[in-house]
Design an enzyme around this catalytic site. Structure first.
Site, short mmCIF file in Angstrom:
data_model
loop_
_atom_site.label_atom_id
_atom_site.label_comp_id
_atom_site.label_asym_id
_atom_site.label_seq_id
_atom_site.Cartn_x
_atom_site.Cartn_y
_atom_site.Cartn_z
N SER A 265 -12.04 44.03 33.09
CA SER A 265 -12.53 43.87 34.46
C SER A 265 -12.69 42.40 34.81
CB SER A 265 -13.87 44.58 34.63
OG SER A 265 -14.89 43.90 33.90
N SER A 266 -12.66 42.12 36.11
CA SER A 266 -12.87 40.75 36.58
C SER A 266 -14.28 40.27 36.24
CB SER A 266 -12.64 40.67 38.09
OG SER A 266 -11.30 40.97 38.42
N ILE A 268 -16.26 41.05 33.59
CA ILE A 268 -16.35 40.62 32.20
C ILE A 268 -15.40 39.46 31.94
CG2 ILE A 268 -16.11 41.35 29.80
CD1 ILE A 268 -18.45 42.62 31.29
N GLY A 269 -14.25 39.47 32.60
CA GLY A 269 -13.29 38.38 32.43
C GLY A 269 -13.86 37.04 32.84
N GLU A 286 -6.03 38.92 31.96
CA GLU A 286 -5.39 39.98 32.76
C GLU A 286 -6.50 40.90 33.24
OE1 GLU A 286 -2.46 40.15 33.77
OE2 GLU A 286 -1.15 39.07 32.39
N CYS A 320 -4.14 48.91 36.01
CA CYS A 320 -4.56 47.72 36.77
C CYS A 320 -3.65 47.51 37.97
CB CYS A 320 -4.58 46.49 35.87
SG CYS A 320 -3.09 46.26 34.90
#
Length: 531
Positions: A265-266, A268-269, A286, A320
């Site tokens: 996910s964005s 956590i990323g 990614e 995604c």
């Protein structure tokens, strides 16, 4: 367990009963043992199979039954794995690239021998249908083939030097250890993209798979191990540590990990990115995608509907690259919507067990995903949306929901702008292509996009500087289903990373600019005199 023991049941009887409940002991799932899996599996490999963390179970999303037990790794296991991977790198980096490519080719061949079995495991553990499970393993096979060719064409440029008797060139070398943190929705392919390129460019790999798909990771690693051992390569070259967040944190913060490839996910990323950047490590992110298909008034609607259905409901909306927004020209809006509703209705009877050949839509991965689906549907309705189709959780075993079509929402409604990892499609209207492009670009992510049109001027506007701001910009095809030959990845909160084809291999190497003086003089650049 203690309650059952206190009721008079012996520990041996209890263990027998618990073992009988595991799907691995059901002959229907014989492919699991053919992959080398057992009732109890070590989730750590660093040249040897060993683990000292908590014992967990992997569950099948189709019925929430336990498949098999896995003993996770902990931070101590990770420390051993990273140390052994570093040792393996020291030898591997000196192996000529074409020889590395040959070994990667053999990995691809080994995967081919278990293509169907491994595909079934992906389907069972992740929940995607069999065709998609096998297709995912095929992606790993394909990237091995790609990397084999790449091993003979890794190139650096030679530039003209302004100084006589000098050569100016680029040299590319391996980074060292590549850490791969993969997501549940592609438990095999994402590792494959990274593994094949990392190996062929001379690196070792430490893999931390998603906590909910450890069996796929174990089965894949067993196959890779066989190839490495057969070639007298230290098998710790491809190490594995199944586990929870503590293992991921250790990997992300470890300076010995030269590149962290994270898929997730964005949210956590962003944390991963900050932590890796804090130690000046290299990143390959990614992350999420709130992807859109634009249907222009001149589009071929016979292509639009099947493309949208595949991209919106394939993998039960858990790619995604899943299409989450359908942006339709107002002149064809009603026609597209009616066709879409009919297509969705035809698939309702084909929602079911992913291993059934008739199934075209499998379950969501877990109950948390079902909860998010329900919450997004409720929010859409509360925001003025109309459920044109679906919107319900199916009352049966497993995590099944109806794929859903929602109309009547503004394009900038919070629920539309937010990615929900489920088969929910928001259908929106537009009047001009410029308006549609603006709607496409207004979300935080920038992964995949597609325009359906037969006008060549629209195509190049869409591809140009005022067109889609995504990393994947398609025309007349779905947003999902990318080929391995192109670079895969996106912009903005998708993370900016690129995997798979094109020049993605460069992210796994470090570049040195080398100036070689082969003359007997010492001229300085820019004509500087220092005398």
């Amino acid at each position: 367990m203690n309650r059952l023991l206190s009721s008079g049941m012996s520990a041996a009887t209890l263990q027998t009963r618990m073992a009988s409940q595991l799907l691995i002991n059901d002959s229907k799932y014989g492919f699991l043992k053919e992959l080398g899996l057992t009732e109890n599996n070590a989730g750590v490999f660093h040249g040897k199979w060993a683990a000292s963390g908590q014992v967990v179970q992997s569950f099948a999303p189709a019925n929430n039954s336990p498949i098999a037990n896995v003993q996770n790794g902990n931070v101590q296991d990770y420390e051993i794995a990273i140390s052994e991977a570093k040792k393996a790198y020291n030898d591997w980096c000196e192996v000529p690239a074409p020889r590395r490519g040959e070994i990667v080719r053999q990995i691809g061949d080994k995967l081919r021998t278990q293509l169907q079995n491994l595909g079934k495991l992906v389907s069972l553990e992740m929940g995607k249908i069999s065709a998609e499970g096998v297709g995912e393993v095929q992606e790993y096979v394909d990237i091995c083939d790609y990397a084999t060719g790449l091993s003979r064409s890794l190139e650096g440029k030679i530039f003209p030097s302004e100084r006589p008797g000098h050569a100016l060139l680029e040299q590319w070398n391996p980074l060292g250890v590549v850490g791969v943190i993969s997501a549940f929705n592609f438990p095999c392919a994402v590792y494959g993209w990274n593994n094949a390129l990392a190996l062929v460019t001379g690196n070792s790999v430490v893999w931390k798979p998603a906590p909910s798909t450890p069996l796929t990771a174990i089965a894949v690693t067993k196959l890779v191990e066989e190839v490495l051992v057969a070639n007298n390569v230290n098998p710790a070259l491809c190490s594995l540590v199944c586990g929870e967040g503590d293992v991921g944190q250790a990997l992300v913060k470890d300076k010995r990990v030269n590149l962290v490839s994270f898929t997730g996910s964005s949210e956590i990323g962003k944390i991963v990115g900050q932590q890796v950047q804090a130690r000046f490590g290299k990143l390959l992110l990614e992350l999420g995608g709130n992807n859109a298909i634009i249907v222009n008034e001149d589009a071929d609607l016979n292509m639009v509907v099947p493309a949208t259905v595949f991209a919106a409901v394939g993998t039960a909306g858990q790619r995604c690259t899943t299409t989450r927004r359908l942006i339709v020209h107002d002149k064809v809006y009603d026609q597209v919507l009616e066709r879409l509703k009919k297509a969705y209705a035809q698939f309702e009877s084909r929602i079911g067990c992913p291993l059934d050949s008739n199934t075209i839509i499998g379950p969501l991965h877990n109950q948390q995903a079902v909860g998010k689906y329900k919450a997004s549907v409720a929010e859409a309705v509360a925001s003025g949306g109309k459920i044109e189709y679906g919107g319900k959780v199916l009352e049966r075993d497993g995590n099944f929901v109806l794929p859903t079509i929602v109309t009547g929402l503004k394009h900038d409604s919070p629920v539309v702008l937010r990615e929900t990892f489920a088969p929910i499609l928001y259908v929106l209207k537009f009047s001009t292509l410029e308006e549609a492009i603006a709607i496409n670009n207004e979300v935080d992510q920038g992964l995949s996009s597609s325009l359906f049109t037969t006008n060549i001027q629209n195509v190049f506007k869409w591809m140009g500087p005022k067109g889609s701001d995504c990393g994947i910009v398609n025309v007349n095809i779905p947003t999902s289903g990318a080929e391995i030959g192109g670079a895969f990845g996106g912009e903005k909160e998708t993370g900016g990373g690129r995997e798979s084809g094109s020049d993605s291999w460069r992210q796994y190497m470090r570049r040195s600019t080398c100036t070689i003086n082969y003359s007997k003089e010492l001229p300085l650049a820019q004509g500087i005199k220092f005398e």
